[in-house]
Design a protein around this motif. Structure first.
Motif, PDB file in Angstrom:
ATOM      1  N   UNK A  57      50.849  34.055  -2.307  1.00 21.01           N
ATOM      2  CA  UNK A  57      49.975  34.822  -1.412  1.00 21.01           C
ATOM      3  C   UNK A  57      48.498  34.653  -1.755  1.00 21.01           C
ATOM      4  N   UNK A  58      48.171  34.691  -3.050  1.00 22.18           N
ATOM      5  CA  UNK A  58      46.767  34.546  -3.451  1.00 22.18           C
ATOM      6  C   UNK A  58      46.258  33.141  -3.130  1.00 22.18           C
ATOM      7  N   UNK A  59      47.106  32.152  -3.367  1.00 24.57           N
ATOM      8  CA  UNK A  59      46.719  30.771  -3.039  1.00 24.57           C
ATOM      9  C   UNK A  59      46.456  30.636  -1.548  1.00 24.57           C
ATOM     10  N   UNK A  60      47.312  31.276  -0.726  1.00 24.16           N
ATOM     11  CA  UNK A  60      47.137  31.214   0.732  1.00 24.16           C
ATOM     12  C   UNK A  60      45.845  31.892   1.163  1.00 24.16           C
ATOM     13  N   UNK A  61      45.529  33.039   0.571  1.00 21.83           N
ATOM     14  CA  UNK A  61      44.294  33.759   0.937  1.00 21.83           C
ATOM     15  C   UNK A  61      43.068  32.959   0.524  1.00 21.83           C
ATOM     16  N   UNK A  62      43.079  32.404  -0.706  1.00 20.10           N
ATOM     17  CA  UNK A  62      41.946  31.609  -1.170  1.00 20.10           C
ATOM     18  C   UNK A  62      41.768  30.372  -0.299  1.00 20.10           C
ATOM     19  N   UNK A 104      55.512  57.897 -13.757  1.00 21.30           N
ATOM     20  CA  UNK A 104      56.149  56.700 -13.178  1.00 21.30           C
ATOM     21  C   UNK A 104      55.696  55.367 -13.782  1.00 21.30           C
ATOM     22  N   UNK A 105      55.685  55.231 -15.117  1.00 21.96           N
ATOM     23  CA  UNK A 105      55.249  53.953 -15.699  1.00 21.96           C
ATOM     24  C   UNK A 105      56.175  52.784 -15.348  1.00 21.96           C
ATOM     25  N   UNK A 106      57.514  53.055 -15.229  1.00 21.72           N
ATOM     26  CA  UNK A 106      58.451  51.967 -14.889  1.00 21.72           C
ATOM     27  C   UNK A 106      58.189  51.437 -13.484  1.00 21.72           C
ATOM     28  N   UNK A 107      57.817  52.329 -12.583  1.00 22.48           N
ATOM     29  CA  UNK A 107      57.516  51.944 -11.204  1.00 22.48           C
ATOM     30  C   UNK A 107      56.287  51.028 -11.162  1.00 22.48           C
ATOM     31  N   UNK A 108      55.272  51.384 -11.933  1.00 24.98           N
ATOM     32  CA  UNK A 108      54.060  50.571 -12.010  1.00 24.98           C
ATOM     33  C   UNK A 108      54.367  49.233 -12.670  1.00 24.98           C
ATOM     34  N   UNK A 109      55.169  49.279 -13.725  1.00 27.08           N
ATOM     35  CA  UNK A 109      55.564  48.065 -14.440  1.00 27.08           C
ATOM     36  C   UNK A 109      56.215  47.064 -13.495  1.00 27.08           C
ATOM     37  N   UNK A 110      57.147  47.536 -12.675  1.00 30.26           N
ATOM     38  CA  UNK A 110      57.837  46.663 -11.721  1.00 30.26           C
ATOM     39  C   UNK A 110      56.870  46.116 -10.677  1.00 30.26           C
ATOM     40  N   UNK A 111      55.941  46.951 -10.206  1.00 32.16           N
ATOM     41  CA  UNK A 111      54.977  46.513  -9.194  1.00 32.16           C
ATOM     42  C   UNK A 111      54.060  45.414  -9.741  1.00 32.16           C
ATOM     43  N   UNK A 112      53.650  45.553 -11.007  1.00 33.90           N
ATOM     44  CA  UNK A 112      52.803  44.525 -11.635  1.00 33.90           C
ATOM     45  C   UNK A 112      53.562  43.214 -11.745  1.00 33.90           C
ATOM     46  N   UNK A 113      54.812  43.279 -12.207  1.00 27.38           N
ATOM     47  CA  UNK A 113      55.627  42.074 -12.400  1.00 27.38           C
ATOM     48  C   UNK A 113      55.879  41.361 -11.077  1.00 27.38           C
ATOM     49  N   UNK A 114      56.324  42.105 -10.068  1.00 25.27           N
ATOM     50  CA  UNK A 114      56.671  41.507  -8.772  1.00 25.27           C
ATOM     51  C   UNK A 114      55.420  40.968  -8.080  1.00 25.27           C
ATOM     52  N   UNK A 115      54.344  41.745  -8.060  1.00 22.88           N
ATOM     53  CA  UNK A 115      53.135  41.305  -7.357  1.00 22.88           C
ATOM     54  C   UNK A 115      52.511  40.080  -8.022  1.00 22.88           C
ATOM     55  N   UNK A 116      52.549  40.016  -9.349  1.00 21.10           N
ATOM     56  CA  UNK A 116      51.985  38.858 -10.048  1.00 21.10           C
ATOM     57  C   UNK A 116      52.789  37.599  -9.740  1.00 21.10           C
ATOM     58  N   UNK A 117      54.118  37.725  -9.714  1.00 19.48           N
ATOM     59  CA  UNK A 117      54.964  36.568  -9.399  1.00 19.48           C
ATOM     60  C   UNK A 117      54.723  36.084  -7.967  1.00 19.48           C
ATOM     61  N   UNK A 118      54.641  37.025  -7.017  1.00 22.09           N
ATOM     62  CA  UNK A 118      54.453  36.648  -5.609  1.00 22.09           C
ATOM     63  C   UNK A 118      53.047  36.137  -5.325  1.00 22.09           C
TER      64      UNK A 118
END
Length: 307
Positions: free
Chosen positions: A298-303, A280-294
């Protein structure tokens, strides 16, 4: 939150610049691979070794912190695994999805960002998170994929895991740096300057490499990527926070650092593992792209919250 956003924005701007360079082919896939290799094997390793060698060992180890991070991470790993089995995924694919749900970019993004934002005292907690991710969960995914394929456990798995850990430059840099600190050997000035100059390339190089590598990622199966990003960016920091604050009563600064680490987007090394094993490399690829954009939000809010 706005002041924190202004502090985190330059990091994401560097990622965006790398993404632009990769997307416009100004940086080819081959150039991105070599930049990533330089950062991984040289710049980041120099930074980690220098940080570790200047630590006091008594101040690094915190059993409560490790236990809190492990508990929160394992809980979310279990949630992702249960959902995967309900979706009738095979063991290998389920292991890859669960890895995406809990393993963040603590090396390339977390260490440089948190040290710059919170100072040198962030080094110890972030290194403990890195070590836990690399030793425990990177080993676990190899075991699960191998068992899922072969249907049995073999001694060869542990040999593969051992060789993988020994060859990982972050583990080697961390271990040798802590050994250096434990022996209380002063770092000679020329050596310290060399490590400082080389390690200084880690932050911009790593962030640019993250962005450039994202340019080749696809957003197939967006609903799965959304679910895994939710696990990584929301559930993971939430359960680590609950564990650190209410279950293990970790001291405030250490708790803040592991919560911030838990809020990092999906790590790029999971894609390399998924590609290596053909799971499932495409699935991981999409998760990296989407999570990094979001994670800009979210990371700014947590920090901002842990600050």
């Amino acid at each position: 939150m706005l002041p924190i956003l202004f502090k985190t924005l330059p990091f994401f701007a560097l990622i965006g610049l790398g993404y632009w360079a990769g997307r416009t082919r100004f940086f080819s896939a081959e150039a991105t691979a070599y930049l990533t290799k330089f950062v991984f094997y040289f710049a980041l390793s120099a930074m980690i070794f220098r940080f570790a060698a200047n630590l006091e060992l008594a101040q690094v180890w915190d059993g409560r912190l490790v236990a809190a991070y492990l508990w929160g991470t394992a809980f979310v790993y279990g949630i992702a695994t249960l959902v995967g089995f309900l979706r009738k995924l095979d063991v290998a694919t389920n292991a890859v999805e669960a890895q995406c749900a809990v393993i963040g970019n603590a090396g390339f993004l977390g260490l440089p960002m948190l040290v710059l934002l919170f100072g040198p005292q962030a080094i110890g907690p972030v290194m403990l998170v890195l070590a836990t991710d690399l030793i425990v969960f990177s080993s676990l995914i190899v075991i699960l994929i191998t068992v899922g394929r072969d249907g049995r456990m073999s001694v060869g798995i542990f040999k593969t895991i051992g060789i993988g850990l020994i060859k990982n430059p972050m583990i080697v840099a961390m271990a040798t740096g802590l050994l250096w600190a434990g022996l209380q050997i002063p770092i000679p000035v020329p050596m310290n300057d060399f490590l400082s100059i080389l390690g200084g390339a880690a932050t911009p190089g790593a962030l640019f490499a993250i962005g450039a590598s994202l340019a080749s990622k696809t957003t197939e199966r967006i609903e799965i990527a959304g679910w895994l990003s939710f696990c990584k960016l929301v559930l993971h920091p939430a359960f680590v926070a609950f564990s650190a604050i209410y279950l293990f009563h970790v001291e405030p600064f250490g708790a803040a650092m592991i919560i911030a680490c838990a809020a990092m987007p999906v790590a790029g090394n999971i894609y390399m593992l998924a590609q290596h094993y053909g799971v499932a490399p495409q699935r991981v690829s999409a998760a990296i792209l989407v999570s990094t954009a979001l994670s800009l939000v979210t990371l700014t809010a947590v920090i901002a919250w842990v600050s």
